[in-house]
Design a protein around this motif. Structure first.
Motif, PDB file in Angstrom:
ATOM      1  N   LEU A   1      30.189  50.041  67.957  1.00 12.07           N
ATOM      2  CA  LEU A   1      29.344  50.814  68.867  1.00 12.07           C
ATOM      3  C   LEU A   1      29.729  52.290  68.879  1.00 12.07           C
ATOM      4  N   LEU A   2      31.014  52.581  68.719  1.00 12.94           N
ATOM      5  CA  LEU A   2      31.430  53.973  68.564  1.00 12.94           C
ATOM      6  C   LEU A   2      30.808  54.582  67.316  1.00 12.94           C
ATOM      7  N   GLN A   3      30.830  53.823  66.233  1.00 13.76           N
ATOM      8  CA  GLN A   3      30.222  54.310  64.997  1.00 13.76           C
ATOM      9  C   GLN A   3      28.716  54.514  65.171  1.00 13.76           C
ATOM     10  N   ALA A   4      28.057  53.578  65.860  1.00 12.77           N
ATOM     11  CA  ALA A   4      26.616  53.705  66.089  1.00 12.77           C
ATOM     12  C   ALA A   4      26.297  54.981  66.862  1.00 12.77           C
ATOM     13  N   GLU A   5      27.102  55.277  67.885  1.00 10.44           N
ATOM     14  CA  GLU A   5      26.870  56.503  68.656  1.00 10.44           C
ATOM     15  C   GLU A   5      27.104  57.742  67.800  1.00 10.44           C
ATOM     16  N   ALA A   6      28.161  57.728  66.991  1.00  9.62           N
ATOM     17  CA  ALA A   6      28.458  58.883  66.147  1.00  9.62           C
ATOM     18  C   ALA A   6      27.333  59.152  65.154  1.00  9.62           C
ATOM     19  N   VAL A   7      26.760  58.087  64.585  1.00  7.20           N
ATOM     20  CA  VAL A   7      25.640  58.250  63.652  1.00  7.20           C
ATOM     21  C   VAL A   7      24.407  58.746  64.404  1.00  7.20           C
ATOM     22  N   GLU A   8      24.151  58.151  65.571  1.00  7.75           N
ATOM     23  CA  GLU A   8      22.989  58.549  66.366  1.00  7.75           C
ATOM     24  C   GLU A   8      23.053  60.027  66.748  1.00  7.75           C
ATOM     25  N   ARG A   9      24.242  60.512  67.030  1.00 12.16           N
ATOM     26  CA  ARG A   9      24.401  61.917  67.419  1.00 12.16           C
ATOM     27  C   ARG A   9      24.474  62.849  66.209  1.00 12.16           C
ATOM     28  N   GLY A  10      24.532  62.291  65.017  1.00 10.06           N
ATOM     29  CA  GLY A  10      24.560  63.107  63.818  1.00 10.06           C
ATOM     30  C   GLY A  10      25.932  63.581  63.392  1.00 10.06           C
ATOM     31  N   TYR A  11      26.990  63.075  64.025  1.00  8.40           N
ATOM     32  CA  TYR A  11      28.344  63.475  63.651  1.00  8.40           C
ATOM     33  C   TYR A  11      28.830  62.730  62.415  1.00  8.40           C
ATOM     34  N   ILE A  12      28.322  61.525  62.203  1.00 14.23           N
ATOM     35  CA  ILE A  12      28.603  60.757  60.995  1.00 14.23           C
ATOM     36  C   ILE A  12      27.279  60.551  60.271  1.00 14.23           C
ATOM     37  N   THR A  13      27.262  60.807  58.997  1.00 15.60           N
ATOM     38  CA  THR A  13      25.998  60.776  58.249  1.00 15.60           C
ATOM     39  C   THR A  13      25.812  59.517  57.429  1.00 15.60           C
TER      40      THR A  13
ATOM     41  N   GLY B   1      25.824  55.232  57.323  1.00 13.74           N
ATOM     42  CA  GLY B   1      25.701  54.070  58.189  1.00 13.74           C
ATOM     43  C   GLY B   1      24.389  54.092  58.942  1.00 13.74           C
ATOM     44  N   ASP B   2      23.894  52.922  59.266  1.00 17.57           N
ATOM     45  CA  ASP B   2      22.636  52.766  59.985  1.00 17.57           C
ATOM     46  C   ASP B   2      22.947  52.352  61.420  1.00 17.57           C
ATOM     47  N   PRO B   3      22.560  53.155  62.417  1.00 19.87           N
ATOM     48  CA  PRO B   3      22.937  52.830  63.799  1.00 19.87           C
ATOM     49  C   PRO B   3      22.376  51.502  64.286  1.00 19.87           C
ATOM     50  N   GLN B   4      21.172  51.153  63.841  1.00 16.78           N
ATOM     51  CA  GLN B   4      20.617  49.862  64.236  1.00 16.78           C
ATOM     52  C   GLN B   4      21.465  48.715  63.698  1.00 16.78           C
ATOM     53  N   ALA B   5      21.863  48.823  62.431  1.00 21.26           N
ATOM     54  CA  ALA B   5      22.695  47.778  61.831  1.00 21.26           C
ATOM     55  C   ALA B   5      24.054  47.707  62.507  1.00 21.26           C
ATOM     56  N   LEU B   6      24.614  48.855  62.859  1.00 20.07           N
ATOM     57  CA  LEU B   6      25.905  48.879  63.545  1.00 20.07           C
ATOM     58  C   LEU B   6      25.792  48.269  64.937  1.00 20.07           C
ATOM     59  N   TYR B   7      24.727  48.580  65.635  1.00 16.82           N
ATOM     60  CA  TYR B   7      24.474  48.014  66.962  1.00 16.82           C
ATOM     61  C   TYR B   7      24.360  46.493  66.882  1.00 16.82           C
ATOM     62  N   ASP B   8      23.570  46.013  65.932  1.00 16.20           N
ATOM     63  CA  ASP B   8      23.389  44.563  65.767  1.00 16.20           C
ATOM     64  C   ASP B   8      24.708  43.884  65.393  1.00 16.20           C
ATOM     65  N   ALA B   9      25.476  44.547  64.517  1.00 16.17           N
ATOM     66  CA  ALA B   9      26.766  43.981  64.103  1.00 16.17           C
ATOM     67  C   ALA B   9      27.740  43.916  65.270  1.00 16.17           C
ATOM     68  N   ALA B  10      27.637  44.884  66.185  1.00 14.21           N
ATOM     69  CA  ALA B  10      28.506  44.877  67.363  1.00 14.21           C
ATOM     70  C   ALA B  10      28.219  43.666  68.240  1.00 14.21           C
TER      71      ALA B  10
END
Length: 495
Positions: free
Chosen positions: A358-370, A372-381
């Motif tokens: 979920l930390l990774q999902a937020e970082a991608v959503e905010r554009g700090y990490i380019t 990874g797919d936030p939806q996939a990270l959210y589902d994986a969480a």
């Protein structure tokens, strides 16, 4: 073998612990600190500091976030301060005292006069940073640069909380560098590391994920503060995106051989037979708020793991309510469930894979990490949380993604969906983290106040007050603070 593993940290703790987090006086009846090498003391430090995380920090967060209520049908007067939000210098002051005492143990490892223990020192740096982040998150400014000097400075100055946060990143980078460049004479870390059993690559992953959490804690501030946004952009560009890929657990050989050998969370709940309930277990019940969140469609399959089910439902009590006939509490209330309380030997949790994702999902959503797919990270969480608790998805992930505010796909505010899922993943496991993230973002579905709560702002407090012990021993340096301040001022990262 587990018994042997547990005896080592208990002996080490007896030799290496201190009564005051500033005390380094040597007793002629005890070994000198220089005689206790890091490999002998690391397990004791890890075990003692975790106890505070899973007990008191977990409790205050779960009560403030309206996950836990009181069994008003069998007890009276419990959680009066928590439900009344009666903040004071005595309120949960043991969190400060315990965390500071235990971070001192990490300082002693770090300062041990030998380069032969660089990997042990790196672990200590990572864990010291882990707990100092929580000290800042829960209090704001704290003694840091002058802390743990003992008789050399018994009244340490308070450091600016933002400056501490910046230095925690430096310390984590230093720990990673120590691991990557440990000299050939470095003593290997083994089973004395009761968290990752000497997996130094695992410690690098943990350090990177902790850096991710520290940086993201400042992300809402960066929305309006250009300097913070620039700092985060620069730091994320340097971040190694190699994060925790499994639950980070701790287990020194927990067992039901004695109270001191039980998992510390289970020790609160059950006698050594793992059957007889202690009053602490009988007292803690689901709140009406969290019961509603878990029961409403789509029904969360984790509900029967987080709480016991009554008639197939989580049944909760409104915080501050009383039993019938004076109040409206149901006659039967759901207790903490089998996903949280299993037996004396169960693992403890330092950080969940679900939190990492979920930390990774937020970082991608905010554009700090380019990447990874936030939806996939959210589902994986969600999948990781199900695995941790022993639940089966049964279509929940697909269904919740259709709900605005809870599912990533349907939510107009993706961060809100991430925060909701985090509040469920960490429910009963790390309540402090849920409370801190709520303070940071203001999200998690408008958590209600307890009945009869007295708050100067009508909202939850944003931090704890400096404890009586600190006012007595370091009064010249403790920042001025009123009860109202705990509701109106927060650590620097609050936007």
């Amino acid at each position: 073998m587990k018994r042997i593993k547990l005896i080592l940290p208990l002996i080490a703790l007896a030799l290496f612990s201190c009564d005051n987090y500033l005390d380094v006086n040597d007793s002629p009846n005890n070994p000198l600190a220089s005689q206790i090498t890091p490999n002998l003391s690391i397990s004791a430090a890890q075990t003692a500091s975790y106890s505070t995380l899973t007990r008191r920090m977990n409790e205050v967060g779960n009560v403030f976030m309206n996950n836990w209520g009181a069994n008003v049908n069998s007890f009276t007067g419990g959680y009066a301060e928590e439900f009344g939000i009666t903040m004071s210098n005595n309120f949960y002051e043991d969190i400060w005292n315990s965390v500071y005492r235990n971070t001192y143990e990490y300082s002693k490892i770090i300062n041990y006069p030998s380069a032969d223990y660089d990997n042990h020192k790196a672990i200590a740096k990572i864990l010291k940073s882990f707990y100092f982040q929580y000290l800042v998150d829960l209090y704001g400014d704290v003694p840091y640069s002058q802390a743990h000097l003992g008789a050399l400075n018994t009244t340490p100055a308070y450091d600016d909380d933002q400056a501490i946060y910046r230095d925690l990143i430096v310390q984590l980078d230093d720990a990673i560098n120590m691991i990557n460049n440990a000299p050939s004479t470095t003593v290997a870390v083994g089973s004395e590391d009761v968290i990752l059993q000497g997996d130094m690559n695992g410690w690098i992953r943990f350090a990177n994920t902790l850096k991710l959490r520290i940086l993201l804690r400042q992300a809402t501030l960066a929305e309006t503060d250009a300097a913070t946004d620039t700092y985060l952009t620069d730091q994320f560009a340097l971040l190694d995106n190699t994060f925790v890929n499994a639950d980070v657990t701790i287990n020194p050989g927990y067992s039901n051989a004695s109270d001191s050998q039980q998992n510390p969370f289970v020790n609160l709940m059950f006698e050594l037979d793992d059957v007889t309930q202690r009053n602490t277990y009988r007292f803690r019940r689901a709140s009406d708020y969290i019961a509603t969140q878990l029961n409403i469609s789509p029904t969360d399959p984790r509900r029967g793991r987080l709480f016991t089910l009554i008639g197939g439902q989580v049944v909760g009590v409104i915080q501050g309510d009383a039993s019938a006939p004076d109040g409206g509490a149901p006659a039967s209330l759901s207790a903490l469930g089998p996903g949280l309380v299993q037996n004396s030997s169960q693992d403890g949790y330092m950080m969940l894979l679900a939190e990492s994702l979920l930390l990774q999902a937020e970082a991608v959503e905010r554009g700090y990490i380019t990447t990874g797919d936030p939806q996939a990270l959210y589902d994986a969480a969600i999948a990781a949380s199900m695995a941790t608790l022993g639940a089966t998805d049964s279509g929940y992930t697909a269904s919740v993604n259709l709900i605005n505010g809870k599912g990533y796909a349907a939510s107009t505010d993706k961060i809100q969906a991430i925060m909701y899922q985090k509040s469920i993943c960490l429910n009963g496991i790390n309540g402090a983290e849920i409370w801190i993230e709520y303070t940071r973002t203001g999200y998690i579905n408008n958590i209600p106040m307890p009945m009869g709560a007295s708050s100067p702002t009508g909202a939850k407090p944003m931090r704890l007050m400096y404890p009586t012990s600190e006012l007595a021993s370091n009064s010249a340096n403790v920042p001025a603070q009123t009860i109202n301040d705990s509701f109106t001022t927060a650590p620097f990262w609050k936007n």
